[in-house]
Design an enzyme around this catalytic site. Structure first.
Site, PDB file in Angstrom:
ATOM      1  CG  ASN A 197      74.762   3.762 -20.279  1.00  0.00           C
ATOM      2  OD1 ASN A 197      75.043   4.391 -21.307  1.00  0.00           O
ATOM      3  ND2 ASN A 197      73.797   4.117 -19.451  1.00  0.00           N
ATOM      4  CD1 TRP A 198      80.917   2.635 -22.815  1.00  0.00           C
ATOM      5  CD2 TRP A 198      81.493   3.410 -24.840  1.00  0.00           C
ATOM      6  NE1 TRP A 198      81.754   1.716 -23.396  1.00  0.00           N
ATOM      7  CE2 TRP A 198      82.126   2.156 -24.636  1.00  0.00           C
ATOM      8  CE3 TRP A 198      81.712   4.080 -26.041  1.00  0.00           C
ATOM      9  CZ2 TRP A 198      82.958   1.571 -25.599  1.00  0.00           C
ATOM     10  CZ3 TRP A 198      82.540   3.500 -26.996  1.00  0.00           C
ATOM     11  CH2 TRP A 198      83.164   2.261 -26.774  1.00  0.00           C
ATOM     12  CE  LYS A 199      75.366   6.381 -17.016  1.00  0.00           C
ATOM     13  NZ  LYS A 199      74.997   6.776 -15.654  1.00  0.00           N
ATOM     14  CG  HIS A 203      69.782   4.971 -18.021  1.00  0.00           C
ATOM     15  ND1 HIS A 203      69.998   6.114 -17.289  1.00  0.00           N
ATOM     16  CD2 HIS A 203      70.757   4.111 -17.681  1.00  0.00           C
ATOM     17  CE1 HIS A 203      71.081   5.949 -16.540  1.00  0.00           C
ATOM     18  NE2 HIS A 203      71.564   4.741 -16.758  1.00  0.00           N
ATOM     19  CD  GLU A 262      72.253   8.979 -16.510  1.00  0.00           C
ATOM     20  OE1 GLU A 262      72.633   8.775 -17.677  1.00  0.00           O
ATOM     21  OE2 GLU A 262      72.926   8.623 -15.518  1.00  0.00           O
ATOM     22  CD  GLU A 300      71.409   1.277 -14.490  1.00  0.00           C
ATOM     23  OE1 GLU A 300      72.610   0.989 -14.598  1.00  0.00           O
ATOM     24  OE2 GLU A 300      70.893   2.212 -15.104  1.00  0.00           O
ATOM     25  N   GLY A 324      76.287   6.947 -10.494  1.00  0.00           N
ATOM     26  CA  GLY A 324      77.247   8.038 -10.594  1.00  0.00           C
ATOM     27  C   GLY A 324      77.571   8.711  -9.277  1.00  0.00           C
ATOM     28  CB  SER A 348      78.568   3.349  -7.793  1.00  0.00           C
ATOM     29  OG  SER A 348      78.106   4.688  -7.969  1.00  0.00           O
ATOM     30  N   GLY A 385      78.415   2.288 -15.798  1.00  0.00           N
ATOM     31  CA  GLY A 385      78.622   3.601 -16.391  1.00  0.00           C
ATOM     32  C   GLY A 385      80.095   3.974 -16.333  1.00  0.00           C
ATOM     33  N   GLY A 386      80.452   4.743 -15.316  1.00  0.00           N
ATOM     34  CA  GLY A 386      81.809   5.283 -15.198  1.00  0.00           C
ATOM     35  C   GLY A 386      82.924   4.269 -15.408  1.00  0.00           C
TER      36      GLY A 386
HETATM   37  P1  13P Z   1      77.635   4.407 -12.874  1.00  0.00           P
HETATM   38  O1  13P Z   1      78.277   3.048 -13.002  1.00  0.00           O
HETATM   39  O2  13P Z   1      78.512   5.518 -13.394  1.00  0.00           O
HETATM   40  O3  13P Z   1      77.105   4.644 -11.506  1.00  0.00           O
HETATM   41  O4  13P Z   1      76.355   4.405 -13.867  1.00  0.00           O
HETATM   42  C1  13P Z   1      75.452   3.375 -13.778  1.00  0.00           C
HETATM   43  C2  13P Z   1      74.500   3.492 -14.903  1.00  0.00           C
HETATM   44  O5  13P Z   1      73.680   4.396 -14.955  1.00  0.00           O
HETATM   45  C3  13P Z   1      74.598   2.512 -15.991  1.00  0.00           C
HETATM   46  O6  13P Z   1      73.508   2.590 -16.856  1.00  0.00           O
END
Ligand code: 13P
Length: 255
Positions: A9-11, A95, A97, A167, A173, A212, A233-234
């Site tokens: 997930n590149w956000k 998600h 967020e 999640e 994050g 993470s 994510g990251g």
């Molecule tokens: P991180 O891997 O950056 O913690 O993000 C997880 C996430 O929200 C994937 O959708």
């Protein structure tokens, strides 16, 4: 046997140049993760260009969000049939967020899930508790309500081949990861919840972990019985880190 899914997930990150570099790196190492399904979810403006770049490389494409409506006067929204037309196979739904920053409710998430399936997309339904909810002992109640909102709306048949992503909000994050035991407990609970609806659904549904996840912790997490992949994510923004996780999934599949 469930195929491991490793999803990035590149956000709201990337650029044409950065995406090209990242995808070239992932494609170069794709063979190292043979047998693992790879998925990337770039920001919407890049979906078509990423679709073109991944078409011949066995990397699936997903959107980070989808409208609950099929078309019409909904400024700024993206309908499932449109996402499908530009090459998406998947859409993230609910998600944390989206839930926290944009106020998506369980009911809206369920409507989005239904619209995604109707439009030919496979939803990745994200569920997870906040730190406060975990500390109050409410983790199971929270994820169970998030899952039930969808099941009550679509039923076992409407769930299709959807993926569930656990999640924990406190792990997203933050660099804090759920321990393999903490994650496995919730994944097993989610699978048992699905089994109460339909045994076959529980067996086929992939439940992936997000929060993470990185090369250093992926091996232990992916070795858990009920963890069928990751939503990253990251670490999905660096080809080497993303591939290292995918390689752990390949090893877990072979174990
Ligand atoms: P991180 O891997 O950056 O913690 O993000 C997880 C996430 O929200 C994937 O959708």
């Amino acid at each position: 046997m469930r195929t491991y899914l490793v999803a990035g997930n590149w956000k709201m990150n990337g650029s044409l140049a950065a995406n090209a570099e990242l995808l070239a790196g992932v494609q170069a190492g794709r063979a190292d993760a043979a047998g693992v399904e790879l998925l990337v979810c770039p920001p919407a403006p890049y979906l078509a260009s990423v679709a073109a770049a991944t078409a011949d490389h066995d990397i699936a494409l997903g959107a980070q969000n989808v409208s609950e409506h099929a078309s019409g006067a909904f400024t700024g929204e993206m309908a499932a049939p449109m996402l499908r037309e530009v090459g998406c196979a998947y859409a993230l739904v609910g998600h944390s967020e989206r839930r926290t920053l944009y106020g998506e409710t369980d009911a809206q998430v369920a409507a989005k899930f239904e619209a995604a399936v109707a439009g030919g997309l496979v939803p990745v339904l994200c569920v997870g508790e906040t730190l406060e909810q975990r500390e109050a002992g409410n983790t199971e109640a929270v994820v169970s309500a998030q899952l039930a909102a969808v099941i009550d709306r679509v039923g076992a048949d409407g769930f299709g081949d959807a993926v569930v992503a656990y999640e924990p909000v406190w792990a997203i994050g933050t660099g804090k990861t759920a321990t393999p035991e903490q994650a496995q407990d919730v994944h097993a609970f989610l699978r048992a919840s699905l089994a109460k609806v339909d045994e076959a659904l529980a067996m086929r549904t992939r439940i992936v972990y997000g929060g993470s996840m990185k090369a250093a912790n992926a091996g232990e997490l992916l070795a858990q019985t009920d963890i069928d992949g990751g939503l990253i994510g990251g670490a999905s923004l660096k080809a080497e880190a993303f591939l290292a996780i995918a390689t752990h999934a390949r090893d877990a599949a072979g174990a």
